[in-house]
Design a protein around this motif. Sequence first.
Motif, short mmCIF file in Angstrom:
data_model
loop_
_atom_site.label_atom_id
_atom_site.label_comp_id
_atom_site.label_asym_id
_atom_site.label_seq_id
_atom_site.Cartn_x
_atom_site.Cartn_y
_atom_site.Cartn_z
N UNK A 71 0.83 -1.20 0.00
CA UNK A 71 0.00 0.00 0.00
C UNK A 71 0.86 1.25 0.00
N UNK A 72 1.86 1.31 0.86
CA UNK A 72 2.70 2.50 0.98
C UNK A 72 3.41 2.80 -0.34
N UNK A 73 3.89 1.77 -1.01
CA UNK A 73 4.58 1.97 -2.29
C UNK A 73 3.63 2.52 -3.34
N UNK B 261 -2.16 1.63 7.84
CA UNK B 261 -2.98 1.77 6.62
C UNK B 261 -4.21 2.58 6.96
N UNK B 262 -4.75 3.27 5.99
CA UNK B 262 -5.94 4.09 6.25
C UNK B 262 -7.18 3.23 6.47
N UNK B 263 -8.17 3.83 7.09
CA UNK B 263 -9.46 3.15 7.24
C UNK B 263 -10.15 3.10 5.89
N UNK B 264 -11.15 2.26 5.78
CA UNK B 264 -11.90 2.20 4.52
C UNK B 264 -12.62 3.51 4.25
N UNK C 190 -5.64 -0.40 -3.20
CA UNK C 190 -5.81 -1.69 -2.50
C UNK C 190 -5.05 -2.82 -3.17
N UNK C 191 -4.47 -2.57 -4.32
CA UNK C 191 -3.71 -3.60 -5.01
C UNK C 191 -4.53 -4.52 -5.87
#
Length: 93
Positions: free
Chosen positions: A30-32, A68-71, A89-90
């Motif tokens: 996610x961060x990438x 990670x952020x919340x939805x 979200x990939x």
Amino acid sequence: VNAFKSRISAEPAACPGVMTFFFFFFDRDFAARLTSAMSPQGVTAPNLARHVGVTQSTARRWMNGSCRPSFGNLPKIANALRIFTDYLCGITK
């Protein structure tokens, strides 16, 4: 499986269903993806934080992968960066 069940019961509003399982347990990049979407546009942590409505510290933690952020914040991030939540979200590349 027990860890998944306890996570769901601990955060029912923020963790609905299959997407939660995918996002929180399988996604490691996610961060990438977030930083790669931010870089070409020149978006910084303070800019992202302001658009999403979180602190700069929170935005930096998303960027360095420590959380990670919340939805609820995913659509806000995607909107600020003009990208799809599926990318964050990939699900898509």
